[in-house]
Design a protein around this motif. Structure first.
Motif, PDB file in Angstrom:
ATOM      1  N   THR A 163       0.822  -1.203   0.000  1.00 45.79           N
ATOM      2  CA  THR A 163       0.000   0.000   0.000  1.00 45.79           C
ATOM      3  C   THR A 163       0.861   1.260   0.000  1.00 45.79           C
ATOM      4  O   THR A 163       0.526   2.243  -0.673  1.00 45.79           O
ATOM      5  CB  THR A 163      -0.940   0.005   1.218  1.00 45.79           C
ATOM      6  OG1 THR A 163      -1.564  -1.270   1.334  1.00 45.79           O
ATOM      7  CG2 THR A 163      -2.006   1.053   1.064  1.00 45.79           C
ATOM      8  N   SER A 169      -8.272  -0.958  -2.793  1.00 48.12           N
ATOM      9  CA  SER A 169      -9.183  -0.707  -1.675  1.00 48.12           C
ATOM     10  C   SER A 169      -8.412  -0.245  -0.443  1.00 48.12           C
ATOM     11  O   SER A 169      -8.877   0.637   0.296  1.00 48.12           O
ATOM     12  CB  SER A 169      -9.972  -1.977  -1.351  1.00 48.12           C
ATOM     13  OG  SER A 169     -10.713  -2.420  -2.463  1.00 48.12           O
ATOM     14  N   MET A 170      -7.246  -0.822  -0.200  1.00 50.18           N
ATOM     15  CA  MET A 170      -6.444  -0.427   0.957  1.00 50.18           C
ATOM     16  C   MET A 170      -6.023   1.029   0.862  1.00 50.18           C
ATOM     17  O   MET A 170      -6.035   1.764   1.860  1.00 50.18           O
ATOM     18  CB  MET A 170      -5.211  -1.327   1.066  1.00 50.18           C
ATOM     19  CG  MET A 170      -5.521  -2.744   1.481  1.00 50.18           C
ATOM     20  SD  MET A 170      -4.042  -3.788   1.465  1.00 50.18           S
ATOM     21  CE  MET A 170      -4.733  -5.335   2.048  1.00 50.18           C
ATOM     22  N   VAL A 194      -9.402   3.178   1.299  1.00 52.73           N
ATOM     23  CA  VAL A 194      -9.944   3.121   2.664  1.00 52.73           C
ATOM     24  C   VAL A 194      -9.001   3.799   3.652  1.00 52.73           C
ATOM     25  O   VAL A 194      -9.442   4.517   4.559  1.00 52.73           O
ATOM     26  CB  VAL A 194     -10.214   1.655   3.073  1.00 52.73           C
ATOM     27  CG1 VAL A 194     -10.528   1.553   4.560  1.00 52.73           C
ATOM     28  CG2 VAL A 194     -11.365   1.090   2.256  1.00 52.73           C
ATOM     29  N   GLY A 195      -7.695   3.583   3.499  1.00 59.16           N
ATOM     30  CA  GLY A 195      -6.748   4.205   4.416  1.00 59.16           C
ATOM     31  C   GLY A 195      -6.657   5.703   4.224  1.00 59.16           C
ATOM     32  O   GLY A 195      -6.700   6.469   5.185  1.00 59.16           O
ATOM     33  N   GLY A 233      -2.030   6.728   6.258  1.00 59.50           N
ATOM     34  CA  GLY A 233      -3.232   6.081   5.751  1.00 59.50           C
ATOM     35  C   GLY A 233      -2.936   4.769   5.067  1.00 59.50           C
ATOM     36  O   GLY A 233      -3.736   3.825   5.125  1.00 59.50           O
ATOM     37  N   SER A 234      -1.788   4.678   4.416  1.00 59.36           N
ATOM     38  CA  SER A 234      -1.382   3.419   3.781  1.00 59.36           C
ATOM     39  C   SER A 234      -1.263   2.315   4.816  1.00 59.36           C
ATOM     40  O   SER A 234      -1.719   1.189   4.611  1.00 59.36           O
ATOM     41  CB  SER A 234      -0.041   3.594   3.055  1.00 59.36           C
ATOM     42  OG  SER A 234      -0.133   4.563   2.034  1.00 59.36           O
ATOM     43  N   GLY A 252      -4.899   1.545   6.213  1.00 46.63           N
ATOM     44  CA  GLY A 252      -5.721   0.805   5.249  1.00 46.63           C
ATOM     45  C   GLY A 252      -5.268  -0.629   5.100  1.00 46.63           C
ATOM     46  O   GLY A 252      -6.089  -1.552   5.023  1.00 46.63           O
ATOM     47  N   VAL A 292     -16.672   4.189   3.379  1.00 48.92           N
ATOM     48  CA  VAL A 292     -15.605   5.194   3.319  1.00 48.92           C
ATOM     49  C   VAL A 292     -15.857   6.185   2.194  1.00 48.92           C
ATOM     50  O   VAL A 292     -15.742   7.410   2.376  1.00 48.92           O
ATOM     51  CB  VAL A 292     -14.233   4.515   3.152  1.00 48.92           C
ATOM     52  CG1 VAL A 292     -13.166   5.541   2.773  1.00 48.92           C
ATOM     53  CG2 VAL A 292     -13.824   3.817   4.445  1.00 48.92           C
ATOM     54  N   GLY A 350     -10.579   8.999   3.480  1.00 52.77           N
ATOM     55  CA  GLY A 350     -10.035   7.803   4.094  1.00 52.77           C
ATOM     56  C   GLY A 350     -10.145   7.807   5.614  1.00 52.77           C
ATOM     57  O   GLY A 350     -10.400   8.846   6.231  1.00 52.77           O
TER      58      GLY A 350
END
Length: 340
Positions: A64, A268-269, A272-273, A280-281, A284, A313, A320
């Motif tokens: 991610t 998606s990761m 979402v993150g 955030g990486s 997520g 999200v 995120g």
């Protein structure tokens, strides 16, 4: 007189801001080292299956982080993370199976080979291919590489994949999940810190200039093509190392692991993150790799969770999950992530 007063006011403002910024940097730096220690403590207290899941989380953190550099920081809609992931995993597997290299020696070569693939795949972006056209082109590479994995049997052993023994590190066998976790955690901390340093540097600021307005950046004399190549290259390198760790972790590398479904999980990761956010990486990857894995005992729940998380999200927290963290703990906000 007014000029002198204005200068003095600016100096006072800078003096007020400087301690605050230094405090934020200290907190973020402390978090970088405290969180891995907490993760290590948790890993020491749980059973081997949870340790196995935590190892997957670390691998997906690298994926991610690398994918976010390309997608979120340089703004290139390139869905090629699973290509770099597969190339890294197969590079390690081939070097171990065919040449007898120890696992730890193959990690950097896996990252470098993936980096070369990433640089090659940046060519369409350099020729002006952008947005959905670049996305479709890189999606085609995903299926092309799966065809290569299946049909290049002399190297990849075809659809059955390559089985590996337990990975080794300087002659020591990583034959338990905890041993793997400790080694993977060290690698992840090093690469996340390196990525953080890169994004805080002049190169990172150039990435964001290209992302925000490439034409304006080029008009100011910035060599945007070079920064696009650097973004792809670094993202590919980090994801390739994740692929190498994955090969050592599951000890079976087969084409099914590098499908479009896997790519959807990577994307998606990031979403979402928090796209463009280094923290955030990590968040997520932790949420979308750990919880579905634990929920596998209930058929259908993992898929329901993944789909539901994306919908929620996108509708309610478009920046995120990390934006919620920043809202309650603003001192942790990084400069890679825009405002809400």
């Amino acid at each position: 007189m007014s000029n002198g007063t204005g200068t003095l006011e600016k100096s006072w403002a800078a003096a007020d801001i400087a301690p605050s910024e230094r405090r934020k940097k200290r907190v973020r730096r402390l978090a970088l080292y405290v969180l891995p220690l907490i993760a290590l403590l948790v890993a020491c207290l749980v059973n081997p299956y949870i340790q196995y899941v935590l190892n997957l989380v670390l691998i997906y953190v690298l994926i991610t982080v690398g994918f976010n550099v390309i997608l979120g920081n340089t703004g290139q809609l390139a869905f090629a993370s699973v290509v770099f992931f597969g190339v890294g995993a197969y590079t390690t597997s081939i070097l171990i199976h065919h040449l007898g290299w120890p696992f730890w020696v193959t990690i950097i070569p896996a990252g470098l080979v993936s980096c070369l693939f990433a640089v090659a795949m940046s060519a369409p972006a350099l020729r002006g291919v952008r947005s959905f056209y670049l996305a479709m082109l890189t999606l085609a590479f995903v299926e092309l590489m799966r065809w290569v994995y299946v049909n290049a049997e002399s190297l990849t052993l075809g659809s059955g994949g390559i089985s590996l023994s337990a990975p080794t590190l300087f002659g020591f066998t990583l034959n338990t999940e905890l041993k793997k976790f400790i080694f993977f955690l060290i690698v992840v901390v090093i690469l996340v810190k390196a990525t953080s340093n890169l994004l805080r540097s002049r190169i990172g600021r150039a990435f964001m200039a290209v992302r925000d307005n490439e034409l304006a950046a080029a008009a100011m004399g910035m060599p945007t093509a070079q920064y696009v190549i650097l973004g792809f290259g670094w993202g590919g390198f980090v994801i390739g190392i994740a692929g190498s760790l994955y090969a050592g972790h599951v000890q079976l590398v087969s084409p099914e692991a590098f499908s479009v479904t896997e790519l959807i999980l990577h994307f998606s990761m990031v979403i979402v993150g928090g796209i463009g956010s280094l923290a955030g990486s990590v968040l997520g990857a932790a949420v979308l790799s750990a919880i579905p894995e634990v929920a596998q005992q209930w058929p259908g729940v993992a898929e329901l969770f993944l789909g539901g998380a994306i919908v929620i999200v996108l509708l309610f927290v478009p920046r995120g999950l990390i934006s919620l963290v920043y809202r309650f703990v603003p001192i942790l906000r990084d400069q890679y992530h825009g405002g809400d």
